[in-house]
Scaffold this motif. Structure first.
Motif, PDB file in Angstrom:
ATOM      1  N   THR A   1       6.917  -8.087  42.595  1.00 55.26           N
ATOM      2  CA  THR A   1       7.933  -9.126  42.444  1.00 55.26           C
ATOM      3  C   THR A   1       9.003  -8.640  41.476  1.00 55.26           C
ATOM      4  OG1 THR A   1       6.335 -10.906  42.845  1.00 55.26           O
ATOM      5  CG2 THR A   1       8.383 -11.507  41.732  1.00 55.26           C
ATOM      6  N   ILE A   2      10.247  -8.794  41.892  1.00 62.47           N
ATOM      7  CA  ILE A   2      11.407  -8.504  41.049  1.00 62.47           C
ATOM      8  C   ILE A   2      11.961  -9.841  40.567  1.00 62.47           C
ATOM      9  CG2 ILE A   2      13.672  -7.417  40.911  1.00 62.47           C
ATOM     10  CD1 ILE A   2      11.634  -5.368  41.566  1.00 62.47           C
ATOM     11  N   SER A   3      12.197  -9.960  39.256  1.00 59.07           N
ATOM     12  CA  SER A   3      12.596 -11.242  38.700  1.00 59.07           C
ATOM     13  C   SER A   3      13.563 -11.065  37.545  1.00 59.07           C
ATOM     14  CB  SER A   3      11.347 -11.995  38.211  1.00 59.07           C
ATOM     15  OG  SER A   3      11.694 -13.190  37.544  1.00 59.07           O
ATOM     16  N   THR A   4      14.332 -12.111  37.274  1.00 55.00           N
ATOM     17  CA  THR A   4      15.190 -12.129  36.084  1.00 55.00           C
ATOM     18  C   THR A   4      14.455 -12.717  34.890  1.00 55.00           C
ATOM     19  OG1 THR A   4      16.056 -14.296  36.733  1.00 55.00           O
ATOM     20  CG2 THR A   4      17.302 -12.347  37.426  1.00 55.00           C
TER      21      THR A   4
ATOM     22  N   GLN B   1      14.755   1.578  37.389  1.00 58.77           N
ATOM     23  CA  GLN B   1      15.958   1.941  36.642  1.00 58.77           C
ATOM     24  C   GLN B   1      16.880   2.823  37.484  1.00 58.77           C
ATOM     25  OE1 GLN B   1      16.637   0.460  33.637  1.00 58.77           O
ATOM     26  NE2 GLN B   1      14.808  -0.630  34.329  1.00 58.77           N
ATOM     27  N   GLN B   2      16.310   3.753  38.227  1.00 60.84           N
ATOM     28  CA  GLN B   2      17.117   4.605  39.103  1.00 60.84           C
ATOM     29  C   GLN B   2      17.843   3.773  40.149  1.00 60.84           C
ATOM     30  OE1 GLN B   2      14.364   7.436  40.695  1.00 60.84           O
ATOM     31  NE2 GLN B   2      14.535   8.845  38.976  1.00 60.84           N
ATOM     32  N   HIS B   3      17.146   2.787  40.685  1.00 62.39           N
ATOM     33  CA  HIS B   3      17.773   1.977  41.715  1.00 62.39           C
ATOM     34  C   HIS B   3      18.911   1.135  41.143  1.00 62.39           C
ATOM     35  CE1 HIS B   3      18.082   0.267  45.685  1.00 62.39           C
ATOM     36  NE2 HIS B   3      18.242  -0.912  45.107  1.00 62.39           N
ATOM     37  N   LEU B   4      18.704   0.559  39.978  1.00 60.62           N
ATOM     38  CA  LEU B   4      19.767  -0.230  39.356  1.00 60.62           C
ATOM     39  C   LEU B   4      21.007   0.629  39.107  1.00 60.62           C
ATOM     40  CD1 LEU B   4      17.679  -2.408  36.878  1.00 60.62           C
ATOM     41  CD2 LEU B   4      18.893  -3.193  38.921  1.00 60.62           C
ATOM     42  N   LYS B   5      20.797   1.855  38.664  1.00 63.16           N
ATOM     43  CA  LYS B   5      21.930   2.760  38.455  1.00 63.16           C
ATOM     44  C   LYS B   5      22.628   3.080  39.772  1.00 63.16           C
ATOM     45  CE  LYS B   5      20.071   5.013  34.309  1.00 63.16           C
ATOM     46  NZ  LYS B   5      19.562   6.287  33.740  1.00 63.16           N
ATOM     47  N   SER B   6      21.848   3.226  40.841  1.00 56.72           N
ATOM     48  CA  SER B   6      22.440   3.625  42.122  1.00 56.72           C
ATOM     49  C   SER B   6      23.332   2.544  42.717  1.00 56.72           C
ATOM     50  CB  SER B   6      21.332   3.986  43.120  1.00 56.72           C
ATOM     51  OG  SER B   6      20.679   2.823  43.620  1.00 56.72           O
ATOM     52  N   ILE B   7      23.136   1.284  42.330  1.00 57.45           N
ATOM     53  CA  ILE B   7      23.936   0.197  42.905  1.00 57.45           C
ATOM     54  C   ILE B   7      24.902  -0.407  41.893  1.00 57.45           C
ATOM     55  CG2 ILE B   7      22.136  -0.392  44.561  1.00 57.45           C
ATOM     56  CD1 ILE B   7      21.450  -2.797  42.816  1.00 57.45           C
ATOM     57  N   ALA B   8      24.950   0.142  40.687  1.00 55.03           N
ATOM     58  CA  ALA B   8      25.728  -0.495  39.630  1.00 55.03           C
ATOM     59  C   ALA B   8      27.207  -0.146  39.667  1.00 55.03           C
ATOM     60  CB  ALA B   8      25.161  -0.124  38.263  1.00 55.03           C
ATOM     61  N   ALA B   9      27.598   0.875  40.431  1.00 54.10           N
ATOM     62  CA  ALA B   9      29.009   1.288  40.539  1.00 54.10           C
ATOM     63  C   ALA B   9      29.616   1.512  39.161  1.00 54.10           C
ATOM     64  CB  ALA B   9      29.800   0.247  41.323  1.00 54.10           C
ATOM     65  N   ASN B  10      28.897   2.263  38.315  1.00 57.90           N
ATOM     66  CA  ASN B  10      29.353   2.638  36.968  1.00 57.90           C
ATOM     67  C   ASN B  10      29.477   1.464  36.002  1.00 57.90           C
ATOM     68  OD1 ASN B  10      29.593   5.389  37.696  1.00 57.90           O
ATOM     69  ND2 ASN B  10      31.594   4.973  38.624  1.00 57.90           N
TER      70      ASN B  10
ATOM     71  N   LEU C   1      16.191  -6.251  34.949  1.00 61.06           N
ATOM     72  CA  LEU C   1      15.313  -7.048  35.790  1.00 61.06           C
ATOM     73  C   LEU C   1      13.874  -6.712  35.443  1.00 61.06           C
ATOM     74  CD1 LEU C   1      17.088  -6.661  39.261  1.00 61.06           C
ATOM     75  CD2 LEU C   1      17.242  -8.596  37.695  1.00 61.06           C
ATOM     76  N   ASP C   2      12.996  -7.658  35.680  1.00 59.63           N
ATOM     77  CA  ASP C   2      11.574  -7.446  35.407  1.00 59.63           C
ATOM     78  C   ASP C   2      10.837  -7.130  36.700  1.00 59.63           C
ATOM     79  OD1 ASP C   2      10.883  -7.974  32.480  1.00 59.63           O
ATOM     80  OD2 ASP C   2      12.196  -9.660  32.959  1.00 59.63           O
ATOM     81  N   LEU C   3       9.849  -6.289  36.565  1.00 60.58           N
ATOM     82  CA  LEU C   3       9.059  -5.814  37.700  1.00 60.58           C
ATOM     83  C   LEU C   3       7.588  -6.106  37.452  1.00 60.58           C
ATOM     84  CD1 LEU C   3       8.649  -4.135  40.299  1.00 60.58           C
ATOM     85  CD2 LEU C   3       8.680  -2.075  38.867  1.00 60.58           C
ATOM     86  N   ASN C   4       6.993  -6.849  38.375  1.00 61.49           N
ATOM     87  CA  ASN C   4       5.571  -7.172  38.299  1.00 61.49           C
ATOM     88  C   ASN C   4       4.876  -6.595  39.526  1.00 61.49           C
ATOM     89  OD1 ASN C   4       3.042  -8.283  37.780  1.00 61.49           O
ATOM     90  ND2 ASN C   4       3.589 -10.269  38.640  1.00 61.49           N
ATOM     91  N   ILE C   5       4.033  -5.580  39.318  1.00 61.19           N
ATOM     92  CA  ILE C   5       3.332  -4.923  40.423  1.00 61.19           C
ATOM     93  C   ILE C   5       1.916  -5.482  40.505  1.00 61.19           C
ATOM     94  CG2 ILE C   5       2.491  -2.736  41.349  1.00 61.19           C
ATOM     95  CD1 ILE C   5       4.801  -1.391  39.862  1.00 61.19           C
TER      96      ILE C   5
ATOM     97  N   GLY D   1      13.651  -5.398  47.070  1.00 61.72           N
ATOM     98  CA  GLY D   1      13.557  -6.558  46.192  1.00 61.72           C
ATOM     99  C   GLY D   1      14.800  -6.743  45.344  1.00 61.72           C
ATOM    100  N   VAL D   2      15.260  -5.659  44.741  1.00 63.59           N
ATOM    101  CA  VAL D   2      16.460  -5.713  43.899  1.00 63.59           C
ATOM    102  C   VAL D   2      17.681  -6.113  44.726  1.00 63.59           C
ATOM    103  CG1 VAL D   2      18.075  -4.322  42.552  1.00 63.59           C
ATOM    104  CG2 VAL D   2      15.611  -4.099  42.162  1.00 63.59           C
ATOM    105  N   ASN D   3      17.870  -5.467  45.870  1.00 68.57           N
ATOM    106  CA  ASN D   3      19.045  -5.762  46.681  1.00 68.57           C
ATOM    107  C   ASN D   3      19.056  -7.200  47.172  1.00 68.57           C
ATOM    108  OD1 ASN D   3      19.493  -3.033  46.296  1.00 68.57           O
ATOM    109  ND2 ASN D   3      20.108  -2.664  48.405  1.00 68.57           N
ATOM    110  N   THR D   4      17.892  -7.720  47.547  1.00 68.42           N
ATOM    111  CA  THR D   4      17.822  -9.113  47.981  1.00 68.42           C
ATOM    112  C   THR D   4      18.151 -10.053  46.827  1.00 68.42           C
ATOM    113  OG1 THR D   4      16.144  -8.562  49.646  1.00 68.42           O
ATOM    114  CG2 THR D   4      16.326 -10.870  49.010  1.00 68.42           C
ATOM    115  N   LEU D   5      17.607  -9.773  45.650  1.00 69.34           N
ATOM    116  CA  LEU D   5      17.847 -10.621  44.485  1.00 69.34           C
ATOM    117  C   LEU D   5      19.312 -10.619  44.074  1.00 69.34           C
ATOM    118  CD1 LEU D   5      16.423 -12.388  42.319  1.00 69.34           C
ATOM    119  CD2 LEU D   5      16.232 -10.321  40.923  1.00 69.34           C
TER     120      LEU D   5
END
Length: 324
Positions: A49-52, A68-77, A83-87, A110-114
C-alpha cells in the motif's frame, strides 16, 4: 508535479510471481534477441500500500529505494512529495520468480495511481531498468496467464507482448525451492550474458517452430502431454546455454537431483525458472501435485533448505485498489 488526489488516501496493489519457462532465441544472430515464455503463478504475491499517511512499520531498504527512484523519475526536477510504503507480502528475491519486476511495477503503479499520473507499465518498467531481456514479468502484471514476448530490437523499450492465453486451471506446478542459495542476479547476471556462447541458429529455429506449432496449440487445445513436451524442449535449449554460468543444467544440485529423478520417471514438463534456484515440474492436476509434494517432503525431511510448493497459474492481472 500533480497534487495528490484528495479523494484517494492510499492505493493498494497486489501482483503475483511468475515462472520464466525460457528464451527462444539465444543465437544472437539478428537485431532482435531473446524472446521468452512465462506464466503467472498464485503461490507468491507482492502486496503493498502506498499512502500519504505515516505507517508504523519499517520498510525494507531495497523496496524503499525503489520507491525513491520512482518518485524521482516522475518528479520532473521538482521535489517529490514523501509517500509511505507498507509491504504486506513480497515475492522472494533471487529465486527466479520475478521479485524485482513485480516490486518495481507494484510500487510504480501505486504511486502513479495515487498521484494521478499515467499508468503505463512499460514506462514504469523502463524507468526501473526492468525488461532488459525478458518482458514476461511486465506482461503477467498486465494480463496474467501464459505470455510470450517478442524480445528486444534496436528501438525496444520493453519486450512487446506477442501472445497471451489463459492457463488451464486444472494443471498445476510443483515447485522445488532451495533456500540455501540465490540465483544469479545483478552484475553477475550481466557478466554471464556477456560471456556465454550463443546457441546455434538451427537450434533456435527449431525451438521457435516448436513454440508456434506445438507449445501454443497444445495450450489452447489443453493437450497436457504435448505442452509438457514443449516445456521440456524449451528448458533443454536454455539449459545448454546457461550451464557454463551456473555449473550445470540447474543452479542447485539439490534441485537438480529431484528434477532429474522426475525426468527418469517420464515427466517432461521439468525445469528451472530463470536463473533459479527454483525448479518445477508441471503436473496434470492438483491431486497429482499434492501427492508428489507429500512424497518429496517425506523423503527430504532432513533437508531444511528444501521446500515443495504446489501452485496453479493465475489468469488475472495485478489488482490495483484505491482506498478512500
Amino acid at each position: 508535479m500533480n497534487a495528490v488526489n484528495s479523494s484517494i488516501r492510499s492505493v493498494s496493489v497486489t501482483t503475483h510471481g511468475r515462472l520464466h519457462l525460457g528464451f527462444f532465441d539465444l543465437s544472437g544472430e539478428s537485431e532482435r534477441r531473446f524472446g521468452s515464455v512465462g506464466v503467472a503463478i498464485d503461490a507468491y504475491q507482492t502486496a503493498l500500500t502506498i499512502s500519504t499517511q505515516a505507517q508504523q512499520d519499517e520498510v525494507d531498504p531495497w523496496a524503499f529505494n525503489i520507491l525513491q527512484q520512482h518518485l524521482k523519475s516522475i518528479a520532473a526536477n521538482k521535489p517529490a512529495q514523501p509517500l509511505d510504503l507498507n509491504i504486506r507480502q513480497a515475492v522472494p528475491r533471487h529465486s527466479g520468480l520475478g521479485s524485482g519486476t513485480q516490486m518495481a511495477l507494484a510500487i510504480g503503479a501505486g504511486v502513479n495511481t495515487l498521484l494521478g499520473k499515467p499508468l503505463n507499465t512499460a514506462l514504469i518498467a523502463s524507468a526501473h531498468q526492468r525488461g532488459a531481456r525478458s518482458g514476461i514479468g511486465i506482461a503477467t502484471f498486465d494480463h496474467g496467464g501464459l505470455v510470450v514476448d517478442g524480445g528486444r530490437g534496436p528501438e525496444t523499450i520493453v519486450p512487446p507482448l506477442l501472445a497471451r492465453h489463459a492457463f488451464p486451471a486444472e494443471w498445476h506446478f510443483l515447485l522445488i525451492v532451495d533456500q540455501s542459495r540465490d540465483g544469479l542476479h545483478g552484475n553477475g547476471e550481466k557478466t554471464a550474458f556477456k560471456r556465454l556462447l550463443p546457441q546455434t541458429v538451427a537450434a533456435s529455429k527449431d525451438i521457435q517452430h516448436q513454440l508456434l506449432m506445438q507449445g501454443l496449440p497444445a495450450l489452447v487445445e489443453r493437450d497436457f502431454q504435448a505442452f509438457s513436451a514443449f516445456v521440456g524442449e524449451l528448458q533443454n535449449y536454455n539449459a545448454d546455454y546457461f550451464a557454463p554460468a551456473q555449473g550445470g543444467a540447474y543452479a542447485s544440485q539439490s534441485v537438480a537431483h529431484i528434477l532429474n529423478s522426475f525426468k527418469q520417471q517420464g515427466f517432461h514438463g521439468v525445469g528451472q525458472t530463470s536463473w533459479g534456484p527454483t525448479g518445477f515440474v508441471l503436473l496434470p492436476s492438483k491431486a497429482d501435485a499434492l501427492r508428489m509434494q507429500a512424497d518429496l517432503a517425506q523423503r527430504h525431511a532432513t533437508n531444511q533448505h528444501l521446500s515443495f510448493i504446489v501452485t496453479a497459474a493465475i489468469n488475472n492481472a495485478a489488482r490495483i485498489e484505491t482506498n478512500i
